[in-house]
Design a protein around this motif. Structure first.
Motif, PDB file in Angstrom:
ATOM      1  N   ASP A  44       0.895  -1.049   0.039  1.00 29.49           N
ATOM      2  CA  ASP A  44       0.025   0.070   0.355  1.00 29.49           C
ATOM      3  C   ASP A  44       1.000   1.395  -0.303  1.00 29.49           C
ATOM      4  O   ASP A  44       1.565   1.210   0.833  1.00 29.49           O
ATOM      5  CB  ASP A  44      -0.904  -0.061   1.066  1.00 29.49           C
ATOM      6  CG  ASP A  44      -1.958   0.901   1.145  1.00 29.49           C
ATOM      7  OD1 ASP A  44      -1.530   1.928   0.015  1.00 29.49           O
ATOM      8  OD2 ASP A  44      -2.916   0.924   2.403  1.00 29.49           O
ATOM      9  N   VAL A  45       0.848   1.682  -1.102  1.00 28.46           N
ATOM     10  CA  VAL A  45       1.552   3.210  -1.536  1.00 28.46           C
ATOM     11  C   VAL A  45       0.684   3.977  -2.002  1.00 28.46           C
ATOM     12  O   VAL A  45      -0.444   3.382  -3.105  1.00 28.46           O
ATOM     13  CB  VAL A  45       3.103   2.699  -1.947  1.00 28.46           C
ATOM     14  CG1 VAL A  45       3.121   2.888  -3.171  1.00 28.46           C
ATOM     15  CG2 VAL A  45       3.767   3.868  -1.286  1.00 28.46           C
ATOM     16  N   LYS A  46       0.844   5.590  -1.712  1.00 23.16           N
ATOM     17  CA  LYS A  46      -0.091   6.412  -2.205  1.00 23.16           C
ATOM     18  C   LYS A  46       0.588   6.790  -3.905  1.00 23.16           C
ATOM     19  O   LYS A  46       1.650   6.240  -3.799  1.00 23.16           O
ATOM     20  CB  LYS A  46      -0.375   8.098  -1.828  1.00 23.16           C
ATOM     21  CG  LYS A  46      -1.007   7.761   0.028  1.00 23.16           C
ATOM     22  CD  LYS A  46      -2.052   7.800  -0.201  1.00 23.16           C
ATOM     23  CE  LYS A  46      -3.682   7.454   1.336  1.00 23.16           C
ATOM     24  NZ  LYS A  46      -2.961   6.520   1.865  1.00 23.16           N
ATOM     25  N   PRO A  47      -0.207   6.699  -4.936  1.00 26.71           N
ATOM     26  CA  PRO A  47      -0.385   6.790  -6.451  1.00 26.71           C
ATOM     27  C   PRO A  47       1.084   7.971  -6.250  1.00 26.71           C
ATOM     28  O   PRO A  47       1.700   8.056  -7.357  1.00 26.71           O
ATOM     29  CB  PRO A  47      -1.798   7.510  -6.882  1.00 26.71           C
ATOM     30  CG  PRO A  47      -2.668   6.818  -6.274  1.00 26.71           C
ATOM     31  CD  PRO A  47      -2.063   7.225  -4.609  1.00 26.71           C
ATOM     32  N   GLU A  48       1.096   9.313  -5.230  1.00 23.46           N
ATOM     33  CA  GLU A  48       1.554  10.462  -6.052  1.00 23.46           C
ATOM     34  C   GLU A  48       3.153  10.099  -5.221  1.00 23.46           C
ATOM     35  O   GLU A  48       3.990  10.299  -5.845  1.00 23.46           O
ATOM     36  CB  GLU A  48       1.903  11.426  -4.407  1.00 23.46           C
ATOM     37  CG  GLU A  48      -0.316  12.210  -4.838  1.00 23.46           C
ATOM     38  CD  GLU A  48      -1.131  12.105  -5.070  1.00 23.46           C
ATOM     39  OE1 GLU A  48      -2.122  11.661  -4.183  1.00 23.46           O
ATOM     40  OE2 GLU A  48      -1.181   9.966  -4.062  1.00 23.46           O
ATOM     41  N   VAL A  49       3.130   8.821  -4.261  1.00 27.42           N
ATOM     42  CA  VAL A  49       4.226   8.249  -3.702  1.00 27.42           C
ATOM     43  C   VAL A  49       5.046   7.959  -4.631  1.00 27.42           C
ATOM     44  O   VAL A  49       6.013   8.027  -5.267  1.00 27.42           O
ATOM     45  CB  VAL A  49       4.333   8.123  -2.385  1.00 27.42           C
ATOM     46  CG1 VAL A  49       5.733   7.182  -1.691  1.00 27.42           C
ATOM     47  CG2 VAL A  49       3.996   9.130  -0.752  1.00 27.42           C
ATOM     48  N   GLY A  50       4.612   6.557  -5.416  1.00 26.82           N
ATOM     49  CA  GLY A  50       4.598   5.596  -6.595  1.00 26.82           C
ATOM     50  C   GLY A  50       5.013   6.065  -7.438  1.00 26.82           C
ATOM     51  O   GLY A  50       6.241   5.903  -8.186  1.00 26.82           O
ATOM     52  N   ASP A 108       2.195  -1.299   4.533  1.00 27.95           N
ATOM     53  CA  ASP A 108       2.519  -0.356   4.407  1.00 27.95           C
ATOM     54  C   ASP A 108       3.596  -0.490   3.760  1.00 27.95           C
ATOM     55  O   ASP A 108       4.630  -0.072   4.110  1.00 27.95           O
ATOM     56  CB  ASP A 108       2.365  -0.065   5.737  1.00 27.95           C
ATOM     57  CG  ASP A 108       2.370   1.660   5.958  1.00 27.95           C
ATOM     58  OD1 ASP A 108       3.238   1.995   4.825  1.00 27.95           O
ATOM     59  OD2 ASP A 108       2.538   2.515   7.023  1.00 27.95           O
ATOM     60  N   ALA A 109       3.683   0.195   2.273  1.00 29.76           N
ATOM     61  CA  ALA A 109       4.864   0.156   1.286  1.00 29.76           C
ATOM     62  C   ALA A 109       5.478   1.499   1.530  1.00 29.76           C
ATOM     63  O   ALA A 109       6.401   1.091   0.625  1.00 29.76           O
ATOM     64  CB  ALA A 109       4.588  -0.266  -0.081  1.00 29.76           C
ATOM     65  N   SER A 110       5.037   2.275   2.212  1.00 28.25           N
ATOM     66  CA  SER A 110       5.977   3.781   2.222  1.00 28.25           C
ATOM     67  C   SER A 110       6.796   3.849   3.062  1.00 28.25           C
ATOM     68  O   SER A 110       7.647   4.918   3.354  1.00 28.25           O
ATOM     69  CB  SER A 110       4.557   4.974   2.553  1.00 28.25           C
ATOM     70  OG  SER A 110       4.070   4.450   4.297  1.00 28.25           O
ATOM     71  N   ARG A 111       7.362   2.422   4.393  1.00 32.40           N
ATOM     72  CA  ARG A 111       8.088   3.019   4.693  1.00 32.40           C
ATOM     73  C   ARG A 111       9.378   2.263   4.525  1.00 32.40           C
ATOM     74  O   ARG A 111       9.352   2.148   3.616  1.00 32.40           O
ATOM     75  CB  ARG A 111       8.070   1.433   6.428  1.00 32.40           C
ATOM     76  CG  ARG A 111       6.076   2.414   6.861  1.00 32.40           C
ATOM     77  CD  ARG A 111       5.722   1.048   8.305  1.00 32.40           C
ATOM     78  NE  ARG A 111       5.472   0.013   7.680  1.00 32.40           N
ATOM     79  CZ  ARG A 111       5.565  -1.119   7.776  1.00 32.40           C
ATOM     80  NH1 ARG A 111       6.173  -1.727   9.174  1.00 32.40           N
ATOM     81  NH2 ARG A 111       5.980  -2.306   6.958  1.00 32.40           N
ATOM     82  N   ASN A 112      10.118   1.666   5.218  1.00 31.98           N
ATOM     83  CA  ASN A 112      11.628   1.520   5.023  1.00 31.98           C
ATOM     84  C   ASN A 112      11.754   0.115   4.227  1.00 31.98           C
ATOM     85  O   ASN A 112      10.642  -0.679   4.801  1.00 31.98           O
ATOM     86  CB  ASN A 112      12.783   1.565   6.781  1.00 31.98           C
ATOM     87  CG  ASN A 112      14.145   0.786   6.124  1.00 31.98           C
ATOM     88  OD1 ASN A 112      14.256  -0.478   6.351  1.00 31.98           O
ATOM     89  ND2 ASN A 112      15.257   1.576   6.303  1.00 31.98           N
ATOM     90  N   PHE A 113      12.651  -0.054   3.147  1.00 32.55           N
ATOM     91  CA  PHE A 113      12.474  -1.101   2.782  1.00 32.55           C
ATOM     92  C   PHE A 113      11.923  -2.907   2.926  1.00 32.55           C
ATOM     93  O   PHE A 113      11.565  -3.328   3.457  1.00 32.55           O
ATOM     94  CB  PHE A 113      13.471  -1.303   1.452  1.00 32.55           C
ATOM     95  CG  PHE A 113      12.584  -2.413   0.688  1.00 32.55           C
ATOM     96  CD1 PHE A 113      12.601  -3.531  -0.127  1.00 32.55           C
ATOM     97  CD2 PHE A 113      15.035  -3.694   1.285  1.00 32.55           C
ATOM     98  CE1 PHE A 113      12.871  -3.582  -1.166  1.00 32.55           C
ATOM     99  CE2 PHE A 113      15.195  -4.364   0.393  1.00 32.55           C
ATOM    100  CZ  PHE A 113      13.877  -4.599  -0.537  1.00 32.55           C
ATOM    101  N   THR A 114      13.727  -2.846   4.364  1.00 31.29           N
ATOM    102  CA  THR A 114      13.332  -3.593   5.399  1.00 31.29           C
ATOM    103  C   THR A 114      12.703  -4.205   6.557  1.00 31.29           C
ATOM    104  O   THR A 114      11.757  -4.905   6.527  1.00 31.29           O
ATOM    105  CB  THR A 114      14.516  -2.786   6.469  1.00 31.29           C
ATOM    106  OG1 THR A 114      15.642  -2.988   5.511  1.00 31.29           O
ATOM    107  CG2 THR A 114      14.863  -4.304   7.406  1.00 31.29           C
ATOM    108  N   GLN A 115      11.735  -3.039   6.852  1.00 34.11           N
ATOM    109  CA  GLN A 115      10.611  -3.283   7.441  1.00 34.11           C
ATOM    110  C   GLN A 115       9.493  -3.729   7.019  1.00 34.11           C
ATOM    111  O   GLN A 115       8.704  -4.464   7.287  1.00 34.11           O
ATOM    112  CB  GLN A 115       9.857  -2.287   8.371  1.00 34.11           C
ATOM    113  CG  GLN A 115      10.739  -0.684   9.250  1.00 34.11           C
ATOM    114  CD  GLN A 115      10.557   0.474   9.495  1.00 34.11           C
ATOM    115  OE1 GLN A 115       9.948   1.019   8.691  1.00 34.11           O
ATOM    116  NE2 GLN A 115      10.056   0.320  11.060  1.00 34.11           N
TER     117      GLN A 115
END
Length: 215
Positions: free
Chosen positions: A137-143, A188-195
């Protein structure tokens, strides 16, 4: 022979391909069964050729129904050549995208309707669904900002669509997640990659039958 099918979903720029690769890299030593990593559209020789046609920016005049049918055609070939044989052999299958992408992008993004797009994909897949889906899950603007930063001027035909299209796709994914809470787990894919990777692995471990993974 027991098999297990996992799909990864998310809007453009969610980081699916990178996450899938790392999740499999970390899980592989603990799996008791063989596994297969694949992607859509594509995953087999014929399906990859259809992928090129779908995503080629030069094909700007492609009709929405044509796009949906090409995705379904690519998926049908992918199923026949790759996914169904792997599942029949008792393997774990990790797929970067599956039917949910078509429901969100063509069903909602292209206004064709989720039910209508599901119908042609049920025909393409014989009704096969993943056992588990991880929605990054990541907002379109961020992606889209990620794509522009990492691959400037290299967007495919769908990535080049306007923000309004990607917002509709994101809303489609929200509807699909709400309708399938047992199968689809949100990360939540807006966080740190490792998380993000750690969360995906935890969900998979909690979902897998006990005989699939080592203690």
């Amino acid at each position: 022979m027991k098999s297990f099918f996992i799909s990864f979903e998310g809007p453009d720029g969610a980081g699916k391909s990178t996450v899938v690769a790392q999740v499999v890299r970390e899980l592989a030593p603990r799996l008791k069964t063989q596994y297969l990593v694949t992607r859509e559209p594509g995953g087999s020789e014929i399906a990859e050729k259809i992928r090129q046609m779908i995503l080629d920016p030069a094909n700007s005049k492609m009709a929405a129904k044509t796009e949906a049918l090409l995705y379904a055609a690519s998926r049908s070939q992918h199923m026949a050549e790759v996914i169904l044989p792997a599942l029949a052999a008792g393997k774990m299958v990790f797929s970067d995208r599956f039917v949910d992408s078509s429901l969100a992008y063509q069903g909602v993004g292209r206004d064709l309707g989720i039910a209508q797009v599901k119908q042609i994909n049920d025909f393409a897949t014989s009704g096969v669904e993943p056992d588990l889906t991880l929605f990054l899950d990541v907002k379109p603007e961020v992606g889209l900002a990620r794509i522009n930063r990492l691959r400037p001027h290299a967007e495919d035909r769908l990535e080049q669509e306007k923000l309004t299209f990607h917002k509709k796709v994101y809303q489609g994914y929200q509807e699909i997640c709400q309708a399938n809470p047992q199968r689809i787990k949100i990360v939540d894919a807006s966080r740190n990659f490792t998380q993000v990777v750690a969360d995906c692995i935890k969900i998979i471990e909690n979902s897998l039958p006990i005989d699939f993974i080592k203690d």
